[in-house]
Design a protein around this motif. Structure first.
Motif, PDB file in Angstrom:
ATOM      1  N   VAL A  63       0.693  -1.240   0.045  1.00 40.40           N
ATOM      2  CA  VAL A  63       0.148  -0.054  -0.071  1.00 40.40           C
ATOM      3  C   VAL A  63       0.821   1.145  -0.034  1.00 40.40           C
ATOM      4  O   VAL A  63       0.505   2.469   0.178  1.00 40.40           O
ATOM      5  N   HIS A  64       2.171   1.244  -0.125  1.00 35.06           N
ATOM      6  CA  HIS A  64       2.915   2.413  -0.067  1.00 35.06           C
ATOM      7  C   HIS A  64       4.115   2.350  -0.879  1.00 35.06           C
ATOM      8  O   HIS A  64       5.400   1.594  -0.412  1.00 35.06           O
ATOM      9  N   THR A  65       4.063   2.511  -2.042  1.00 34.97           N
ATOM     10  CA  THR A  65       5.264   2.559  -3.122  1.00 34.97           C
ATOM     11  C   THR A  65       5.511   3.997  -3.890  1.00 34.97           C
ATOM     12  O   THR A  65       4.194   4.766  -3.802  1.00 34.97           O
ATOM     13  N   HIS A  66       6.654   3.949  -4.396  1.00 39.31           N
ATOM     14  CA  HIS A  66       6.820   5.147  -5.301  1.00 39.31           C
ATOM     15  C   HIS A  66       7.592   4.856  -6.665  1.00 39.31           C
ATOM     16  O   HIS A  66       8.759   4.929  -6.708  1.00 39.31           O
ATOM     17  N   VAL A  67       6.718   4.663  -7.515  1.00 37.41           N
ATOM     18  CA  VAL A  67       7.191   3.986  -8.852  1.00 37.41           C
ATOM     19  C   VAL A  67       8.358   5.027  -9.641  1.00 37.41           C
ATOM     20  O   VAL A  67       8.882   4.531 -10.478  1.00 37.41           O
ATOM     21  N   VAL A 176      -5.627  10.034  -1.680  1.00 36.78           N
ATOM     22  CA  VAL A 176      -4.908  11.298  -1.537  1.00 36.78           C
ATOM     23  C   VAL A 176      -4.016  10.854  -0.706  1.00 36.78           C
ATOM     24  O   VAL A 176      -4.178  10.399   0.681  1.00 36.78           O
ATOM     25  N   LYS A 177      -2.650  11.474  -0.791  1.00 35.33           N
ATOM     26  CA  LYS A 177      -1.578  11.213   0.194  1.00 35.33           C
ATOM     27  C   LYS A 177      -1.359  12.703   0.731  1.00 35.33           C
ATOM     28  O   LYS A 177      -1.075  13.610  -0.206  1.00 35.33           O
ATOM     29  N   MET A 178      -0.820  12.956   1.871  1.00 32.50           N
ATOM     30  CA  MET A 178      -0.535  14.088   2.449  1.00 32.50           C
ATOM     31  C   MET A 178       0.457  14.184   3.437  1.00 32.50           C
ATOM     32  O   MET A 178       0.589  12.966   4.266  1.00 32.50           O
ATOM     33  N   GLU A 237       1.064   6.561   7.741  1.00 33.13           N
ATOM     34  CA  GLU A 237       2.137   5.977   6.992  1.00 33.13           C
ATOM     35  C   GLU A 237       3.385   6.356   7.975  1.00 33.13           C
ATOM     36  O   GLU A 237       3.766   7.378   8.027  1.00 33.13           O
ATOM     37  N   HIS A 238       4.192   5.247   8.075  1.00 26.35           N
ATOM     38  CA  HIS A 238       5.586   5.189   8.623  1.00 26.35           C
ATOM     39  C   HIS A 238       5.044   5.243  10.196  1.00 26.35           C
ATOM     40  O   HIS A 238       5.249   4.141  10.919  1.00 26.35           O
ATOM     41  N   GLY A 239       4.750   5.958  10.987  1.00 26.29           N
ATOM     42  CA  GLY A 239       4.341   6.011  12.163  1.00 26.29           C
ATOM     43  C   GLY A 239       5.130   5.742  13.226  1.00 26.29           C
ATOM     44  O   GLY A 239       4.772   5.219  14.382  1.00 26.29           O
ATOM     45  N   THR A 308       5.971  -0.748   1.835  1.00 25.58           N
ATOM     46  CA  THR A 308       7.360  -0.672   2.018  1.00 25.58           C
ATOM     47  C   THR A 308       8.119   0.659   1.532  1.00 25.58           C
ATOM     48  O   THR A 308       9.418   0.591   1.756  1.00 25.58           O
ATOM     49  N   ASP A 309       7.289   1.563   1.074  1.00 20.84           N
ATOM     50  CA  ASP A 309       8.118   2.892   0.642  1.00 20.84           C
ATOM     51  C   ASP A 309       8.884   2.711  -0.364  1.00 20.84           C
ATOM     52  O   ASP A 309       9.936   3.290  -0.415  1.00 20.84           O
ATOM     53  N   ALA A 310       8.653   1.519  -1.471  1.00 24.05           N
ATOM     54  CA  ALA A 310       9.542   1.120  -2.389  1.00 24.05           C
ATOM     55  C   ALA A 310       9.935   2.450  -3.249  1.00 24.05           C
ATOM     56  O   ALA A 310       9.252   3.082  -3.553  1.00 24.05           O
TER      57      ALA A 310
HETATM   58 ZN   LIG Z   1       6.580   7.308   0.971  1.00 28.68          ZN
END
Ligand SMILES: [Zn+2]
Length: 396
Positions: A63-67, A176-178, A237-239, A308-310
């Motif tokens: 649920v957390h990637t940055h392609v 939406v990401k903030m 996210e992260h937390g 994973t924040d890939a």
């Molecule tokens: Zn990220």
């Protein structure tokens, strides 16, 4: 309807903590959905596939990637142009699928290329890519975490947030990401820095929720985690510095935690002498606190997802399977609990649990085939030559 039946495998369907021995299931090849499932003698189908006693489990939801980010560039960028970012993103989507990720959520993408690529995927123009949700660019404050020339969307008042989120919705985002706090990858910007205000984030949350969309908040330290919770976001996210009181609020509000353990772990593990000292130190200083805070939150019942924040340093698009090892060794989960962060919790967070996540009748036949039992050892999902299927069709 054309049916294909897979047989002769052990099945972990993502719901419980055991395998079904000598399992089979049937897939409708037109819809990609599972139509029947069982153990023992399998029904006759037009097409049958013998999986030779191997292990089947659901494909992962990340649920957390940055392609659009290059994990080897170390500065959060890949190319200077939209064309380069788009090609890079397409290749990374394929890498995610090859590693077993059959559903991915993009949380902050340069040039909104995820939104555009998704339109192409719907037309069948992106073969061998996972299902995905697109956030487009992430919302930040001016000069805050993620305020980059092509990847950020800076807003400095509730009205600017309202206009921004409405515009993103018009453009076709799925989520939406903030940014509620500073982060790791920018010098002079720290996990404990609060950034977007409660009012700004809350305005964005209201607009997103009106459309039935979820809001994910980057929040690493305090008071930013508290601000994001007070604003009503759907996931932290992260937390890393989540407190006991915040964990209680997450339980009350049904907020999910995406721990991105691998992202924080890779920087001190591989970054010494390569990355700037301040960046390695920021992560190293946080690790023990993070593990303690996560163990407590997990024991309290907070729902963890798999993300994973890939794209962050050394955190490649093939590394999702390694997150499960960290969920067991650092947070204290059993292998089944670690996989359920993906199969149950990630699917629920993304609002797609009716179709994706577990291998139950009616859901999509998105699965991986492994040579060793994933419940016996979480490292077994790290197999590099695993088979990956989408809707019952082999992709890798
Ligand atoms: Zn990220």
């Amino acid at each position: 309807m054309t049916e294909k039946t897979f047989y002769n495998f052990s099945l972990f369907d993502g719901t419980g903590d055991t395998n079904d021995a000598n399992a089979w299931f049937t897939v409708d090849t037109e819809t990609g959905a599972l139509t029947a499932r069982g153990t023992g003698k399998h029904p006759d189908s037009k097409e049958t596939v013998d999986l030779n006693g191997q292990y089947v489990m659901p494909g992962f939801l990340n649920v957390h990637t940055h392609v659009t980010i290059d994990p080897d560039s170390f500065d959060g960028s890949f190319g200077d142009s939209e064309a380069e970012s788009a090609v890079w993103a397409y290749q990374n989507l394929q890498k995610l699928l090859k590693s077993g990720v059959t559903f991915a959520r993009q949380l902050g993408t340069d040039y909104d290329v995820d939104v555009k690529l998704k339109r192409m995927q719907k037309k069948g123009l992106l073969p061998r890519t996972p299902h995905f949700q697109a956030s487009g660019r992430a919302f930040s404050m001016t000069g805050g975490h993620g305020d980059s020339p092509h990847g950020g969307w800076a807003v400095d008042s509730p009205d600017e947030m309202r206009k921004g989120v409405r515009t993103a919705l018009k453009n076709g985002v799925d989520v939406v990401k903030m940014m509620a706090t500073g982060g790791v990858m920018t010098p002079g910007d720290f996990m404990a820095d609060p950034q977007l205000s409660v009012e700004e984030m809350h305005t964005g949350v209201v607009e997103a929720h009106h459309k039935g969309l979820k809001v994910a908040s980057h929040a690493e330290g305090n008071p930013g985690i508290q601000n994001a919770l007070d604003a009503g976001v759907d996931s932290i996210e992260h937390g890393f510095y989540v407190t006991e009181q915040e964990a209680r609020q997450m339980l009350d509000q049904g907020t999910y935690l995406t721990p991105t353990l691998i992202a924080e772990w890779t920087i001190p593990a591989y970054g010494k002498g390569v990355l700037p000292d301040w960046e390695v130190k920021k992560c190293e200083d946080a690790l023990e606190d993070t593990y303690r805070n996560f163990k407590r939150a997990f024991k309290m019942g907070v729902k963890f997802t798999c993300g994973t924040d890939a794209g962050t340093p050394f955190n490649g698009f093939d590394m999702t399977p390694r997150e499960f090892e960290l969920l067991t060794t650092k947070v204290g989960m059993t292998p089944a609990q670690a996989y359920q962060c993906s199969s149950l919790n990630s699917a629920a967070l993304c609002n797609v649990a009716d179709k994706y996540g577990t291998l139950e009748v009616g859901k999509q036949a998105d699965f991986q085939v492994l040579s060793k039992d994933p419940l016996a050892d979480v490292k077994n999902v790290q197999q590099e030559d695993k088979q990956v299927y989408l809707g019952g069709e082999r992709e890798f």
